[in-house]
Design a protein around this motif. Structure first.
Motif, PDB file in Angstrom:
ATOM      1  N   SER A 247       0.657   2.122  -6.725  1.00  0.00           N
ATOM      2  CA  SER A 247       0.925   2.867  -7.949  1.00  0.00           C
ATOM      3  C   SER A 247       1.685   1.975  -8.916  1.00  0.00           C
ATOM      4  O   SER A 247       2.862   1.665  -8.707  1.00  0.00           O
ATOM      5  CB  SER A 247       1.755   4.112  -7.630  1.00  0.00           C
ATOM      6  N   VAL A 248       0.999   1.510  -9.957  1.00  0.00           N
ATOM      7  CA  VAL A 248       1.627   0.669 -10.978  1.00  0.00           C
ATOM      8  C   VAL A 248       2.130   1.578 -12.092  1.00  0.00           C
ATOM      9  O   VAL A 248       1.363   2.326 -12.702  1.00  0.00           O
ATOM     10  CB  VAL A 248       0.640  -0.374 -11.525  1.00  0.00           C
ATOM     11  N   LEU A 249       3.427   1.502 -12.359  1.00  0.00           N
ATOM     12  CA  LEU A 249       4.083   2.421 -13.293  1.00  0.00           C
ATOM     13  C   LEU A 249       4.725   1.654 -14.444  1.00  0.00           C
ATOM     14  O   LEU A 249       5.874   1.212 -14.346  1.00  0.00           O
ATOM     15  CB  LEU A 249       5.147   3.228 -12.549  1.00  0.00           C
TER      16      LEU A 249
ATOM     17  N   LYS B 179       0.844  -1.203   0.000  1.00  0.00           N
ATOM     18  CA  LYS B 179       0.000   0.000   0.000  1.00  0.00           C
ATOM     19  C   LYS B 179       0.876   1.248   0.000  1.00  0.00           C
ATOM     20  O   LYS B 179       1.782   1.405   0.814  1.00  0.00           O
ATOM     21  CB  LYS B 179      -0.917   0.011   1.224  1.00  0.00           C
ATOM     22  N   GLY B 180       0.576   2.140  -0.961  1.00  0.00           N
ATOM     23  CA  GLY B 180       1.335   3.378  -1.078  1.00  0.00           C
ATOM     24  C   GLY B 180       2.672   3.228  -1.784  1.00  0.00           C
ATOM     25  O   GLY B 180       3.419   4.207  -1.912  1.00  0.00           O
ATOM     26  N   LYS B 181       2.969   2.022  -2.269  1.00  0.00           N
ATOM     27  CA  LYS B 181       4.253   1.773  -2.923  1.00  0.00           C
ATOM     28  C   LYS B 181       4.142   1.910  -4.443  1.00  0.00           C
ATOM     29  O   LYS B 181       3.058   1.871  -5.027  1.00  0.00           O
ATOM     30  CB  LYS B 181       4.758   0.376  -2.578  1.00  0.00           C
ATOM     31  N   LYS B 182       5.309   2.065  -5.091  1.00  0.00           N
ATOM     32  CA  LYS B 182       5.403   2.196  -6.547  1.00  0.00           C
ATOM     33  C   LYS B 182       6.003   0.918  -7.131  1.00  0.00           C
ATOM     34  O   LYS B 182       7.118   0.534  -6.775  1.00  0.00           O
ATOM     35  CB  LYS B 182       6.278   3.394  -6.922  1.00  0.00           C
ATOM     36  N   ILE B 183       5.265   0.288  -8.030  1.00  0.00           N
ATOM     37  CA  ILE B 183       5.694  -0.974  -8.627  1.00  0.00           C
ATOM     38  C   ILE B 183       5.697  -0.840 -10.156  1.00  0.00           C
ATOM     39  O   ILE B 183       4.713  -0.380 -10.744  1.00  0.00           O
ATOM     40  CB  ILE B 183       4.764  -2.132  -8.221  1.00  0.00           C
ATOM     41  N   ALA B 184       6.777  -1.219 -10.770  1.00  0.00           N
ATOM     42  CA  ALA B 184       6.912  -1.116 -12.229  1.00  0.00           C
ATOM     43  C   ALA B 184       6.476  -2.404 -12.925  1.00  0.00           C
ATOM     44  O   ALA B 184       6.577  -3.501 -12.358  1.00  0.00           O
ATOM     45  CB  ALA B 184       8.357  -0.805 -12.599  1.00  0.00           C
ATOM     46  N   THR B 185       5.991  -2.244 -14.154  1.00  0.00           N
ATOM     47  CA  THR B 185       5.761  -3.357 -15.078  1.00  0.00           C
ATOM     48  C   THR B 185       6.311  -2.933 -16.435  1.00  0.00           C
ATOM     49  O   THR B 185       6.537  -1.739 -16.676  1.00  0.00           O
ATOM     50  CB  THR B 185       4.265  -3.688 -15.224  1.00  0.00           C
ATOM     51  N   PRO B 186       6.551  -3.882 -17.349  1.00  0.00           N
ATOM     52  CA  PRO B 186       7.166  -3.516 -18.626  1.00  0.00           C
ATOM     53  C   PRO B 186       6.317  -2.628 -19.536  1.00  0.00           C
ATOM     54  O   PRO B 186       6.836  -1.805 -20.273  1.00  0.00           O
ATOM     55  CB  PRO B 186       7.440  -4.871 -19.296  1.00  0.00           C
ATOM     56  N   GLN B 187       4.991  -2.793 -19.496  1.00  0.00           N
ATOM     57  CA  GLN B 187       4.132  -2.047 -20.426  1.00  0.00           C
ATOM     58  C   GLN B 187       2.682  -2.211 -19.998  1.00  0.00           C
ATOM     59  O   GLN B 187       2.284  -3.294 -19.550  1.00  0.00           O
ATOM     60  CB  GLN B 187       4.324  -2.582 -21.854  1.00  0.00           C
TER      61      GLN B 187
ATOM     62  N   ALA C 239      15.691   2.443 -11.954  1.00  0.00           N
ATOM     63  CA  ALA C 239      14.838   3.059 -10.939  1.00  0.00           C
ATOM     64  C   ALA C 239      14.863   2.254  -9.641  1.00  0.00           C
ATOM     65  O   ALA C 239      14.883   2.829  -8.540  1.00  0.00           O
ATOM     66  CB  ALA C 239      13.411   3.172 -11.463  1.00  0.00           C
ATOM     67  N   PHE C 240      14.876   0.927  -9.747  1.00  0.00           N
ATOM     68  CA  PHE C 240      14.920   0.093  -8.555  1.00  0.00           C
ATOM     69  C   PHE C 240      16.256   0.258  -7.835  1.00  0.00           C
ATOM     70  O   PHE C 240      16.307   0.375  -6.597  1.00  0.00           O
ATOM     71  CB  PHE C 240      14.690  -1.368  -8.916  1.00  0.00           C
ATOM     72  N   ALA C 241      17.343   0.296  -8.609  1.00  0.00           N
ATOM     73  CA  ALA C 241      18.670   0.463  -8.014  1.00  0.00           C
ATOM     74  C   ALA C 241      18.791   1.807  -7.308  1.00  0.00           C
ATOM     75  O   ALA C 241      19.468   1.918  -6.275  1.00  0.00           O
ATOM     76  CB  ALA C 241      19.741   0.329  -9.101  1.00  0.00           C
ATOM     77  N   GLN C 242      18.123   2.829  -7.840  1.00  0.00           N
ATOM     78  CA  GLN C 242      18.197   4.178  -7.263  1.00  0.00           C
ATOM     79  C   GLN C 242      17.164   4.397  -6.155  1.00  0.00           C
ATOM     80  O   GLN C 242      17.196   5.428  -5.475  1.00  0.00           O
ATOM     81  CB  GLN C 242      18.003   5.214  -8.362  1.00  0.00           C
ATOM     82  N   GLY C 243      16.233   3.456  -6.003  1.00  0.00           N
ATOM     83  CA  GLY C 243      15.241   3.571  -4.951  1.00  0.00           C
ATOM     84  C   GLY C 243      14.014   4.382  -5.297  1.00  0.00           C
ATOM     85  O   GLY C 243      13.201   4.691  -4.419  1.00  0.00           O
ATOM     86  N   SER C 244      13.840   4.725  -6.569  1.00  0.00           N
ATOM     87  CA  SER C 244      12.680   5.534  -6.954  1.00  0.00           C
ATOM     88  C   SER C 244      11.428   4.689  -7.203  1.00  0.00           C
ATOM     89  O   SER C 244      10.328   5.231  -7.365  1.00  0.00           O
ATOM     90  CB  SER C 244      12.998   6.373  -8.189  1.00  0.00           C
ATOM     91  N   ILE C 245      11.573   3.368  -7.259  1.00  0.00           N
ATOM     92  CA  ILE C 245      10.428   2.463  -7.240  1.00  0.00           C
ATOM     93  C   ILE C 245      10.695   1.423  -6.156  1.00  0.00           C
ATOM     94  O   ILE C 245      11.840   1.216  -5.733  1.00  0.00           O
ATOM     95  CB  ILE C 245      10.171   1.763  -8.599  1.00  0.00           C
ATOM     96  N   ASP C 246       9.637   0.779  -5.711  1.00  0.00           N
ATOM     97  CA  ASP C 246       9.757  -0.168  -4.603  1.00  0.00           C
ATOM     98  C   ASP C 246       9.821  -1.617  -5.055  1.00  0.00           C
ATOM     99  O   ASP C 246      10.082  -2.515  -4.243  1.00  0.00           O
ATOM    100  CB  ASP C 246       8.579   0.017  -3.648  1.00  0.00           C
ATOM    101  N   GLY C 247       9.559  -1.839  -6.334  1.00  0.00           N
ATOM    102  CA  GLY C 247       9.598  -3.199  -6.847  1.00  0.00           C
ATOM    103  C   GLY C 247       9.179  -3.221  -8.300  1.00  0.00           C
ATOM    104  O   GLY C 247       8.830  -2.186  -8.887  1.00  0.00           O
ATOM    105  N   ALA C 248       9.208  -4.414  -8.893  1.00  0.00           N
ATOM    106  CA  ALA C 248       8.817  -4.561 -10.295  1.00  0.00           C
ATOM    107  C   ALA C 248       8.381  -5.999 -10.557  1.00  0.00           C
ATOM    108  O   ALA C 248       8.994  -6.946 -10.040  1.00  0.00           O
ATOM    109  CB  ALA C 248       9.972  -4.187 -11.218  1.00  0.00           C
ATOM    110  N   TRP C 249       7.315  -6.125 -11.339  1.00  0.00           N
ATOM    111  CA  TRP C 249       6.867  -7.450 -11.811  1.00  0.00           C
ATOM    112  C   TRP C 249       7.387  -7.561 -13.244  1.00  0.00           C
ATOM    113  O   TRP C 249       6.866  -6.917 -14.155  1.00  0.00           O
ATOM    114  CB  TRP C 249       5.349  -7.552 -11.770  1.00  0.00           C
TER     115      TRP C 249
END
Length: 352
Positions: free
Chosen positions: A177-179, A140-148, A189-199
């Motif tokens: 927040s899915v980005l 909750k409240g976290k930023k998670i990346a996906t490819p597209q 972004a994950f290495a820099q800490g600007s997102i919290d995870g990625a699927w």
């Protein structure tokens, strides 16, 4: 496939396809005779480890050897929509691709543009997060990346969030927040800490763990029966299949030879796949990433059809796909003929 079935498919495709799609889904290739052989076959694939059977089939010459006098021409893509566009514009005849682009292509062509003719790869995707995230509620409240937006992993994440009582809209709002962003951006972004995870799929799944000390919250294979779900499969235009069945069968023969090579020569297969990746992108995978990716992937001719139907349902449930009838999307006849001749189990197109 029996000749009567092929004739029926050709008649049905001709009746249903519009003039523009007829032109798009074929090429200017002519048969070299009455045998159904084509002068060339234009094959698409991605410079990604999830497309290892294609990488090895090209690198080791399995496709060209199986095709014989038919010339193999290859084209690489970085995204499923681009590959579907090339398929429908007549730029390619067949391509390795993920499940959701194939579903979208089927829907776009109203079931007349393509057929899935074989499985290729299962597994190799999931959610990697930073330390401190241990449960779905922690997202909750976290930023998670996906490819597209709407791609296979994006759908998987949104469906998993919904199953766990979390919402995420297409604008990046909601509980999570899915980005959507390209994989290179997500890694940075994950290495820099600007997102919290990625699927993400392999090799980025393993790279997030090995290079950025991420941890696995979800390995997607744990969500599926027997740990199997389609990541990559092989599709062909219906027009090429109906006009050149013998060539399609030879393509499948090369595909099966590639799969056999992976099974029997895993270490050499890793080297061959990496060599082809380097030839395409100029950058091979690090040995530890390569080994981890291979360990997390299953290469199989089984399209794991049931997972495709489930993925489509998930996409509908999260608002990324209008209801679509997938009946008829598979044509596994030629593949099963080859498997039976080799004394191997045949595969199913069942939704169950």
């Amino acid at each position: 496939m029996r000749s009567r079935t092929l004739r029926a498919l050709a008649v049905a495709a001709t009746a249903l396809l519009s003039t523009s799609l007829l032109a798009a889904c074929g090429g200017d290739d002519e048969a070299s005779g009455d045998s159904g052989e084509a002068q060339s076959l234009r094959l698409g694939y991605f410079p990604n480890i999830t497309h290892t059977p294609a990488l090895i089939g090209v690198n080791k010459g399995f496709f060209q050897t199986a095709l014989g006098s038919t010339k193999l021409e290859t084209k690489t893509f970085n995204a499923g929509p681009a590959a579907i566009e090339a398929l429908f514009s007549g730029a390619i005849d067949a391509t390795y691709i993920g499940p959701n682009p194939a579903i979208n292509g089927w829907a776009q062509s109203k079931g007349t543009g393509l057929k899935i003719i074989a499985g290729s790869t299962s597994g190799g995707a999931g959610l990697v997060v930073k330390e401190g995230i241990n449960t779905p509620a922690d997202l909750k409240g976290k930023k998670i990346a996906t490819p597209q937006l709407g791609n296979t992993q994006d759908v998987a994440l949104r469906a998993w969030l919904k199953e766990n009582g979390l919402n995420a809209d297409q604008q990046g709002g909601g509980d999570v927040s899915v980005l959507p962003q390209d994989n290179a951006t997500a890694l940075q972004a994950f290495a820099q800490g600007s997102i919290d995870g990625a699927w993400v799929p392999e090799p980025n799944f393993s790279r997030l763990i090995l290079e950025s000390k991420g941890k696995v919250l979800v390995n997607e294979k744990d969500l599926w029966p027997s740990g199997l779900f389609v990541t990559t499969h092989l599709i062909v235009t219906q027009k090429f299949l109906s006009e050149h069945p013998a060539t399609v069968k030879k393509l499948l023969q090369g595909h099966l030879e590639s799969l056999d090579y992976i099974e029997k020569n895993n270490a050499d297969a890793q080297k061959a796949a990496n060599a082809q990746l380097e030839a395409l992108s100029g950058k091979p995978l690090k040995d530890n990433v390569l080994a981890a990716s291979f360990k997390n992937l299953t290469f199989t001719a089984d399209p794991v059809a049931s997972s495709l139907f489930t993925s489509a349902k998930h996409a509908e449930e999260v608002g990324l796909l209008k209801p679509v009838d997938l009946k008829g999307i598979y044509d596994l006849g030629p593949l099963n003929e080859l498997l039976k001749a080799a004394g191997k189990p045949e595969v199913s197109d069942s939704a169950a």
